[in-house]
Enzyme design. Sequence first.
Site, mmCIF file in Angstrom:
data_model
loop_
_atom_site.group_PDB
_atom_site.id
_atom_site.type_symbol
_atom_site.label_atom_id
_atom_site.label_comp_id
_atom_site.label_asym_id
_atom_site.label_seq_id
_atom_site.Cartn_x
_atom_site.Cartn_y
_atom_site.Cartn_z
ATOM 1 N N ASP A 50 0.771 -1.113 0.028
ATOM 2 C CA ASP A 50 0.162 0.026 -0.056
ATOM 3 C C ASP A 50 0.786 1.173 -0.045
ATOM 4 O O ASP A 50 1.731 1.402 0.893
ATOM 5 C CB ASP A 50 -0.990 0.017 1.338
ATOM 6 C CG ASP A 50 -2.392 0.689 1.030
ATOM 7 O OD1 ASP A 50 -2.158 1.793 0.402
ATOM 8 O OD2 ASP A 50 -3.184 0.259 1.544
ATOM 9 N N THR A 90 -6.672 3.487 -2.507
ATOM 10 C CA THR A 90 -6.618 2.111 -2.224
ATOM 11 C C THR A 90 -7.569 1.153 -2.682
ATOM 12 O O THR A 90 -7.359 0.245 -3.242
ATOM 13 C CB THR A 90 -6.700 2.047 -0.675
ATOM 14 O OG1 THR A 90 -5.566 2.575 0.126
ATOM 15 C CG2 THR A 90 -6.572 0.759 -0.110
ATOM 16 N N ASN A 111 -12.460 4.908 -1.965
ATOM 17 C CA ASN A 111 -12.823 4.222 -0.917
ATOM 18 C C ASN A 111 -14.049 4.310 -0.109
ATOM 19 O O ASN A 111 -14.545 3.430 0.422
ATOM 20 C CB ASN A 111 -11.769 4.448 0.450
ATOM 21 C CG ASN A 111 -10.267 4.335 0.045
ATOM 22 O OD1 ASN A 111 -9.912 3.415 -0.680
ATOM 23 N ND2 ASN A 111 -9.302 5.162 0.295
ATOM 24 N N ASP A 314 1.255 2.453 3.831
ATOM 25 C CA ASP A 314 0.392 3.394 3.551
ATOM 26 C C ASP A 314 0.219 4.552 4.727
ATOM 27 O O ASP A 314 0.358 5.543 4.889
ATOM 28 C CB ASP A 314 -0.942 3.088 3.145
ATOM 29 C CG ASP A 314 -1.876 4.185 2.729
ATOM 30 O OD1 ASP A 314 -1.560 4.951 1.732
ATOM 31 O OD2 ASP A 314 -3.018 4.244 3.334
ATOM 32 N N HIS A 362 -1.025 2.625 -5.342
ATOM 33 C CA HIS A 362 -0.976 3.875 -5.561
ATOM 34 C C HIS A 362 0.400 4.188 -5.103
ATOM 35 O O HIS A 362 0.990 3.563 -4.382
ATOM 36 C CB HIS A 362 -2.164 4.662 -5.146
ATOM 37 C CG HIS A 362 -2.334 4.632 -3.625
ATOM 38 N ND1 HIS A 362 -1.197 5.106 -2.559
ATOM 39 C CD2 HIS A 362 -3.111 3.930 -2.885
ATOM 40 C CE1 HIS A 362 -1.808 4.875 -1.570
ATOM 41 N NE2 HIS A 362 -2.892 3.942 -1.472
ATOM 42 N N HIS A 495 -2.439 10.952 -1.762
ATOM 43 C CA HIS A 495 -2.389 10.522 -3.023
ATOM 44 C C HIS A 495 -3.678 10.468 -3.673
ATOM 45 O O HIS A 495 -4.620 10.665 -2.702
ATOM 46 C CB HIS A 495 -1.877 9.064 -3.210
ATOM 47 C CG HIS A 495 -2.480 8.319 -1.949
ATOM 48 N ND1 HIS A 495 -3.634 7.512 -2.386
ATOM 49 C CD2 HIS A 495 -2.100 7.807 -0.705
ATOM 50 C CE1 HIS A 495 -3.849 6.786 -1.211
ATOM 51 N NE2 HIS A 495 -3.176 7.161 -0.183
HETATM 52 ZN ZN LIG Z 1 -3.524 6.083 1.514
#
Ligand SMILES: [Zn+2]
Length: 553
Positions: A50, A90, A111, A314, A362, A495
């Site tokens: 992630d 994500t 998300n 992440d 990402h 992001h």
């Molecule tokens: Zn993130």
Amino acid sequence: MRVYIWLKIPFSMKKFLSGLILMVCLQAHSQNGPSPTPSKPKLVIGIVVDQMRWDYLYRYAEKYGQTGFKRLQTGYNCENTHIPYVPSITAPGHTCIYTGSVPAIHGIIGNEWYSREDKKVVNCVDDDAAKTVGAPGNAGNMSPQRMLTTTITDELRMASNFHSKVIGIAAKDRGAILPAGHAANGAYWFDGKSGNWITSTFYMDTLPDWVNKFNAQKLPAKYAAGNWHTLLDISKYTESTADDEPYERALKGEDKPVFPHMIADEVSKNPGALIGTPWGNTITFDFAKAVIAGEKMGKGGYTDFLTMSCSSTDYVGHQFGPNSIEAEDCYLRFDKDLGDFLSYLDKEIGAGNYLIFLSADHGAAHSVGFSDQHKIPTGAMTGDSLIKGANAYLRSKYGADSLIESYNNMQVYLHYANIKNHNLDVDAVRRDLTQYLLTVKGVAKVLNLPELMTVVLPAPYREAFINGYNQKRSGDVQVVYEPAHLEGYSKGTTHSAVYAYDTHIPLLWYGWNVKAGHDYTPTYMTDIAATLAAMLHIQEPNGCIGKPIAVSK
Ligand SMILES: [Zn+2]
């Protein structure tokens, strides 16, 4: 003469001698020649890291060992892999990897997103019909019901007449559920409150014994007990900025974002805090081993598929930014965990019997403060002030309030009912709003989404916005910030953009039937599922728009 002797030997003797010669030849081949590649892998493992930018393969390379990323890089490395849609976040990322499709088709546009139908923001995997299994609370009221297409894992299940086992795991619910698909045998994610790996009634009614045993080890507290010190001496982190930078965010309970991070207390009260440290990934690898052992993955004569997503990279990235010592330390530890996992697979499944791909959902931008320090154009944006300005503009233009219903994923959803009540024209309001938003500093483009085909944009960007636009789920107007302008993150990073820092991801292939090599030919996240389908000789997912990449021997 030789033929004559052979003819004179009795038949039974000939049979014996032929067998002997064949055996000697086969022996020689197995000793000297390459062992033949089995016709199918015993196990496929998808690893999504992630928020991993492609450049992390190289930025920290000097400090990586030989057994993790570098071992995978002896397989096939698609160096120029990009995300072909917006937003680069994500849930769409994991969905795209496993469906070979884009939000326009698979429907996972964020998300979470604003649902006009439900008149509320909905989460990509929430499902009121599903209930938590493995802990109290509603962290397990989840399923993949909002995903509209099949995944490569669904296709494997169907192609094997449901003999192949598919299991998805991740600390984040969406990172486990979406990759495993609709027809999975199970998906498990980490419940921050209880510290347990849980699932939902969508998959099963009780946790398998091996999951209960895993949870009973209470690993979060054990991992956190030593607190977070750097793996190497802190002076060695020459790839990263100083430990204390004003654009990093401190962890809960800390005054400053500096090492050592004293996480033991916080994790003992709130096991979910472990996921914000490198040990969230470690525990995911531990759980992956438990899945393989507990479910006898790769041992049943059919190709099984384990999808795993490592979420802590992440959380650490969002908290401290991509140039922090924390981010570097997280990748150095991930590299060790990965190496350890690969040796486990060698032992349990056998080298050459498993196929792995590693990619990311990402990337991430540099922190605003970091860019600013180095004179790179940047800006901290907030959705609230953007929409406050938009409402004020609409009020002065039309004398009406509440013409905007929601703002989500940088998309404005117009309030159709209120617009109608004021006898206004939706198309006109949309066009006026687009013109207004374009005047806001830091906004690069504003896209009138239903009229995307007429927008003047470079072709790859236009395609990315078209791929991300779902007519039934998306909003009316898309705000596109200038590069390095981050919404909601004046510290740390985020992001979601169409720009390279968010869209350039690693893609490594390793193991069963994978040739050695690398290339810079443009490839896309959508190509991963197409490649797997081609290698496994099964149908691609039903919404797949990717192309197979030539990674096989
Ligand atoms: Zn993130």
